[in-house]
Write a protein that holds these residues in place. Structure first.
Motif, PDB file in Angstrom:
ATOM      1  N   VAL A   7       0.826  -1.204   0.000  1.00  0.00           N
ATOM      2  CA  VAL A   7       0.000   0.000   0.000  1.00  0.00           C
ATOM      3  C   VAL A   7       0.861   1.255   0.000  1.00  0.00           C
ATOM      4  O   VAL A   7       0.667   2.166  -0.795  1.00  0.00           O
ATOM      5  CB  VAL A   7      -0.965  -0.003   1.209  1.00  0.00           C
ATOM      6  N   HIS A   8       1.876   1.280   0.896  1.00  0.00           N
ATOM      7  CA  HIS A   8       2.788   2.432   0.915  1.00  0.00           C
ATOM      8  C   HIS A   8       4.036   2.004   0.191  1.00  0.00           C
ATOM      9  O   HIS A   8       4.827   1.264   0.737  1.00  0.00           O
ATOM     10  CB  HIS A   8       3.173   2.794   2.349  1.00  0.00           C
ATOM     11  N   ARG A   9       4.216   2.490  -1.020  1.00  0.00           N
ATOM     12  CA  ARG A   9       5.321   1.929  -1.790  1.00  0.00           C
ATOM     13  C   ARG A   9       6.648   2.600  -1.533  1.00  0.00           C
ATOM     14  O   ARG A   9       7.588   2.410  -2.269  1.00  0.00           O
ATOM     15  CB  ARG A   9       4.988   1.996  -3.269  1.00  0.00           C
ATOM     16  N   SER A  10       6.747   3.437  -0.489  1.00  0.00           N
ATOM     17  CA  SER A  10       8.022   4.109  -0.262  1.00  0.00           C
ATOM     18  C   SER A  10       9.043   3.091   0.242  1.00  0.00           C
ATOM     19  O   SER A  10       8.681   2.066   0.820  1.00  0.00           O
ATOM     20  CB  SER A  10       7.842   5.225   0.758  1.00  0.00           C
ATOM     21  N   ARG A  11      10.331   3.385   0.013  1.00  0.00           N
ATOM     22  CA  ARG A  11      11.383   2.458   0.425  1.00  0.00           C
ATOM     23  C   ARG A  11      11.354   2.267   1.935  1.00  0.00           C
ATOM     24  O   ARG A  11      11.511   1.157   2.424  1.00  0.00           O
ATOM     25  CB  ARG A  11      12.761   3.006   0.028  1.00  0.00           C
ATOM     26  N   ILE A  12      11.111   3.361   2.659  1.00  0.00           N
ATOM     27  CA  ILE A  12      11.170   3.273   4.118  1.00  0.00           C
ATOM     28  C   ILE A  12      10.062   2.342   4.626  1.00  0.00           C
ATOM     29  O   ILE A  12      10.272   1.526   5.527  1.00  0.00           O
ATOM     30  CB  ILE A  12      11.112   4.688   4.757  1.00  0.00           C
ATOM     31  N   MET A  13       8.864   2.424   3.992  1.00  0.00           N
ATOM     32  CA  MET A  13       7.771   1.553   4.419  1.00  0.00           C
ATOM     33  C   MET A  13       8.086   0.101   4.093  1.00  0.00           C
ATOM     34  O   MET A  13       7.625  -0.819   4.773  1.00  0.00           O
ATOM     35  CB  MET A  13       6.457   1.978   3.760  1.00  0.00           C
ATOM     36  N   GLN A  14       8.875  -0.099   3.037  1.00  0.00           N
ATOM     37  CA  GLN A  14       9.245  -1.474   2.709  1.00  0.00           C
ATOM     38  C   GLN A  14      10.184  -2.044   3.769  1.00  0.00           C
ATOM     39  O   GLN A  14      10.070  -3.206   4.155  1.00  0.00           O
ATOM     40  CB  GLN A  14       9.868  -1.518   1.314  1.00  0.00           C
ATOM     41  N   ALA A  15      11.072  -1.185   4.259  1.00  0.00           N
ATOM     42  CA  ALA A  15      11.959  -1.635   5.336  1.00  0.00           C
ATOM     43  C   ALA A  15      11.144  -1.939   6.593  1.00  0.00           C
ATOM     44  O   ALA A  15      11.376  -2.953   7.273  1.00  0.00           O
ATOM     45  CB  ALA A  15      13.005  -0.569   5.622  1.00  0.00           C
ATOM     46  N   ILE A  16      10.164  -1.067   6.873  1.00  0.00           N
ATOM     47  CA  ILE A  16       9.325  -1.301   8.059  1.00  0.00           C
ATOM     48  C   ILE A  16       8.540  -2.606   7.906  1.00  0.00           C
ATOM     49  O   ILE A  16       8.440  -3.421   8.836  1.00  0.00           O
ATOM     50  CB  ILE A  16       8.376  -0.103   8.279  1.00  0.00           C
TER      51      ILE A  16
ATOM     52  N   GLY B  26      15.078  -9.243   7.858  1.00  0.00           N
ATOM     53  CA  GLY B  26      13.771  -9.064   7.193  1.00  0.00           C
ATOM     54  C   GLY B  26      13.673  -7.685   6.571  1.00  0.00           C
ATOM     55  O   GLY B  26      13.274  -7.521   5.409  1.00  0.00           O
ATOM     56  N   ALA B  27      14.073  -6.657   7.356  1.00  0.00           N
ATOM     57  CA  ALA B  27      13.991  -5.283   6.853  1.00  0.00           C
ATOM     58  C   ALA B  27      14.868  -5.119   5.619  1.00  0.00           C
ATOM     59  O   ALA B  27      14.457  -4.554   4.600  1.00  0.00           O
ATOM     60  CB  ALA B  27      14.412  -4.308   7.939  1.00  0.00           C
ATOM     61  N   ALA B  28      16.101  -5.666   5.712  1.00  0.00           N
ATOM     62  CA  ALA B  28      17.024  -5.535   4.578  1.00  0.00           C
ATOM     63  C   ALA B  28      16.448  -6.244   3.355  1.00  0.00           C
ATOM     64  O   ALA B  28      16.484  -5.712   2.228  1.00  0.00           O
ATOM     65  CB  ALA B  28      18.383  -6.119   4.951  1.00  0.00           C
ATOM     66  N   ALA B  29      15.875  -7.423   3.563  1.00  0.00           N
ATOM     67  CA  ALA B  29      15.370  -8.209   2.429  1.00  0.00           C
ATOM     68  C   ALA B  29      14.271  -7.461   1.692  1.00  0.00           C
ATOM     69  O   ALA B  29      14.313  -7.291   0.464  1.00  0.00           O
ATOM     70  CB  ALA B  29      14.845  -9.557   2.926  1.00  0.00           C
ATOM     71  N   LEU B  30      13.256  -6.997   2.419  1.00  0.00           N
ATOM     72  CA  LEU B  30      12.135  -6.349   1.730  1.00  0.00           C
ATOM     73  C   LEU B  30      12.526  -4.970   1.205  1.00  0.00           C
ATOM     74  O   LEU B  30      11.946  -4.470   0.246  1.00  0.00           O
ATOM     75  CB  LEU B  30      10.913  -6.248   2.640  1.00  0.00           C
ATOM     76  N   TYR B  31      13.518  -4.359   1.856  1.00  0.00           N
ATOM     77  CA  TYR B  31      13.969  -3.044   1.387  1.00  0.00           C
ATOM     78  C   TYR B  31      14.591  -3.163  -0.006  1.00  0.00           C
ATOM     79  O   TYR B  31      14.336  -2.352  -0.893  1.00  0.00           O
ATOM     80  CB  TYR B  31      14.990  -2.473   2.379  1.00  0.00           C
TER      81      TYR B  31
END
Ligand code: C2E
Ligand code: CA
Ligand code: CA
Length: 686
Positions: A104-113, A157-162
């Protein structure tokens, strides 16, 4: 250290290997699905997130429990089935939530979260799974290891999805999956290192409970789930790829606005048609809309687009869709027509023309564009594709040039005319150097007194083979071929040079083409010529037509002001033949109005039309601009104009255009009496 010993001494390594394989396969498919979650839109995103959650949840869960199957704590073990199932559900639900956050939030930071949330999910699953694991011994937890396990899982996990959405090519595509695997594996074994079991005295190790068999089955099922999502993903992606390839192919061959085939497809289809068996007659129709520009200009581009779309639809359906229609660009269409014989073709083309004469609904407005249609028949009018299309175009231009025809069938004379035009343009290119050009001068006089005010310079071309060619024929040719600037410069120089030798007070009027006026160097060029020829600026007059001005009003006005600043005067030529004469007069600072010959003509046919001339004169008077009447051929016309106080006149009656020595022959005043044309009669000096 304890992690390593735990891994090697307390686990059956075969199970660890199997767990690792499940983990790698699951993580790879998860990352693939995750990329789809991030790139998809709307409900598709939800679908992908669900698949990704099932796959990731199953992967975490199986990795954990296969490894647990290989765990040898040295004490009897039982499993709490409720908590085991709960741990699986936590894995799926938690991953799903994480993927949705990222989607939903496609920003990189949200992906890390989201990745961190995924890491927490793995941890939650692991420890719930561990609570389901009941051992007959004293269990204690090393909280340092627990904390490290969670931290590792969250970080990986954060690194992977980021990195997952961006790192998708080459070796980098592997990195997110490996990070996920690292997260799951490090959590598991660090978590296991935190789990300490002290066997109770007297209890025998081993005895597996039936729960373990059930779990082995559950693990197998989860494994199938992972594989299932993998296969499903592959199949769906395959279909998506095919669909997008189809879309690309469609885009390459069709016009995006109307959806009609484009020029490329048109040529391909025509080639195929000409190569194939010729059971029917093939003809190419080149179509150009007649009033499209007006619609675009007055109603806006959106309306123009709507008209094009509606007409494209008509062409697609024309005659039951039997023919091939394409849009070549702008308001240009082309069709490949199939008919039995030429008679049928005639009828068909007439029906086609009607399609363009039916109005198109455009919101509240109705537009009728009309079209010019040119037809070329295969093989008579062209034995191969290019000549066939070119000749259809030629026929279309012919139809367009003639306001009374809308349909034109190609004939060989048309081709000849074009070749001739091309030849003439080439000849014109050399005409200046070969000295074939000259200027004639036509006198302009005061109507009241007959005093000569000046002369208009008119260009003449004596072609070595064809003799005199009228300017109305070669000026447009020069404009179309970019020769007009060179030609215009020659005329200006010649006229100023000639006029510099005339008696004081006689002006020279020079015609400028619209194209010259778009040239920003024009004022400088005029200035230069005046200096070089020594002609005082007040003795030069520039004649401009309305059409030359309205192309770019701001630019024209700017250039005009610069010319006037030199001291040169400017006359509006052919007044009354343009569209918005009144506006032009108000907007531009003219020194003279040259009333078109058509007004003067009226004076001899119809006495009542004097009213029109009177209106023009009154208008000019109200603006304070003097009027010159063009094309005066009879004494009656001259008399009427005198009575109406028209300022100046020009025409065969006062003097025909003649070579430059006419100026010296005529003297300073022309007196017209009776029917004798003045140019031949020597005038008396004032
Ligand atoms: P225009 O500027 O309206 O020039 C007047 C035209 O009307 C001239 O035709 C002239 O010979 C003709 N004419 C003059 N008095 C009479 C008359 O009493 N009766 C009739 N029937 N015709 C008369 P011409 O020389 O054939 O020039 C035609 C047009 O070619 C000019 O129309 C002008 O637009 C263009 N032209 C001529 N020379 C040049 C030039 O050096 N540069 C540019 N850009 N255009 C030129
Ligand atoms: Ca003129
Ligand atoms: Ca004129």
């Amino acid at each position: 250290m304890r992690v390593i010993t735990c891994l090697f001494t307390e686990h059956n390594l075969w199970f660890v290997l199997l767990a690792a394989i499940m983990c790698v396969v699951g993580a790879t498919i998860t990352v693939r699905l995750y990329r789809l979650v991030v790139s998809a839109q709307g409900s598709a995103r939800l679908g992908w997130a669900f698949l990704a959650a099932v796959c990731a949840g199953s992967a975490i869960w199986t990795t954990h429990f296969i490894a647990m199957l290989g765990y040898e704590p040295g004490v009897p073990v039982r499993l709490d089935s409720g908590l085991t199932i709960a741990s699986g559900l936590i894995a799926i639900a938690g991953s799903g939530a994480a993927f949705l956050i990222a989607g939903v939030h496609r920003s990189r930071i949200m992906q890390a979260i989201a990745g961190a949330a995924f890491g927490l999910t793995v941890a939650a699953m692991h420890f719930t799974g561990m609570f389901a694991y009941r051992v007959d011994g004293i269990v204690s937890w090393d909280m340092n290891y627990v904390a490290s396990a969670i931290a590792l899982s969250v970080a990986f996990g954060a690194a992977a999805l980021y990195v997952a959405p961006n790192w998708s090519g080459g070796w980098r595509a592997m990195v997110p999956s490996l990070l996920l695997v690292a997260g799951i594996v490090s959590l598991h074994f660090t978590g296991m290192a935190a789990f300490l079991v002290e066997p109770l005295a007297g209890i025998e190790p081993g005895a597996e409970s039936p729960a373990f068999t059930a779990m082995a089955i559950a693990v197998a099922i989860a494994g199938f789930l992972i594989l299932g999502t993998g296969v499903a993903t592959y199949l769906i992606e395959q279909r998506m790829r095919e669909a997008s390839e189809d879309k690309l192919r469609h885009m390459a061959l069709h016009d995006p606005l109307t959806g009609l085939p484009n020029r490329t497809s048109f040529y391909a289809r025509l080639d195929a048609r000409l190569d194939g068996p010729q059971s029917d007659q093939t003809a190419v129709a080149a179509i150009d809309l007649n009033r499209f520009k007006e619609i675009n200009d007055s109603w806006g581009h959106a309306a123009g687009d709507q008209v094009l779309i509606a007409l494209a639809e008509r062409l697609r359906r024309f005659d039951g869709g039997r023919h091939f229609a394409a849009r070549l660009g702008g308001d240009e269409f082309c069709m490949i027509l199939k008919t039995g014989d030429e008679r049928e073709l005639q009828d068909l083309v007439q029906a086609l023309e009607l399609e363009f004469n039916r109005p198109v609904q455009c919101g509240a407005l109705e537009a009728t564009t009309g079209a010019s249609i040119g037809i070329a028949i295969y093989p008579r009018d062209g034995a191969e594709r290019d000549s066939l299309v070119r000749n259809a175009d030629l026929a279309m231009y012919k139809a367009k040039a003639d306001p009374l025809t809308t349909i034109c069938f190609y004939d060989s004379e048309l081709g000849d005319a074009v070749r001739e035009r091309r030849q003439l343009a080439n000849d014109l290119r050399n005409a200046i150097e070969k000295g074939e050009l000259s200027l004639h001068y036509q006198v302009q006089t005061s109507i009241e007194t007959g005093d000569i005010r000046g002369y208009e310079a008119l260009l003449r071309w004596k072609h070595p083979k064809r003799g005199n060619i009228p300017p109305a024929q070669f000026i447009p040719l020069a404009e179309a071929n970019g020769l007009i600037l060179q030609l215009g410069d020659w005329v200006l120089r010649r006229a100023c040079l000639d006029a510099a030798g005339w008696p004081e007070g006689l002006k020279v009027a020079v015609n400028l083409s619209a194209i010259q006026l778009t040239h920003i160097g024009l004022p400088q060029q005029i200035h230069q010529v005046l200096i070089e020829t020594g002609l005082p600026p007040v003795r030069l007059e520039i004649e401009l037509t309305e059409t030359a001005l309205i192309k770019d009003k701001a630019q024209s006005l700017h250039i005009m002001r610069q010319i006037k600043a030199l001291g040169v005067s400017i006359a509006l030529d052919d007044f009354g033949t343009g569209y918005s004469s009144l506006d032009t007069l108000r907007a531009f600072p003219f020194d003279k109005i040259k009333m078109d010959k058509s007004f003067t003509d009226e004076l001899k046919t119809d006495q009542r039309s004097l009213a029109v001339v009177r209106a023009v004169l009154a208008l000019a008077k109200s603006l304070g601009i003097p009027v010159l009447a063009e094309g005066i051929e009879t004494v009656e016309q001259l008399e009427l104009l005198r009575l109406e106080h028209c300022d100046e006149g020009q025409g065969y009656l006062l003097g025909r255009p003649a070579p430059k020595d006419v100026v010296n022959r005529l003297g300073a005043r022309i007196e017209v009496g009776g029917a004798s044309p003045a140019a031949s009669a020597p005038a008396r000096r004032a």
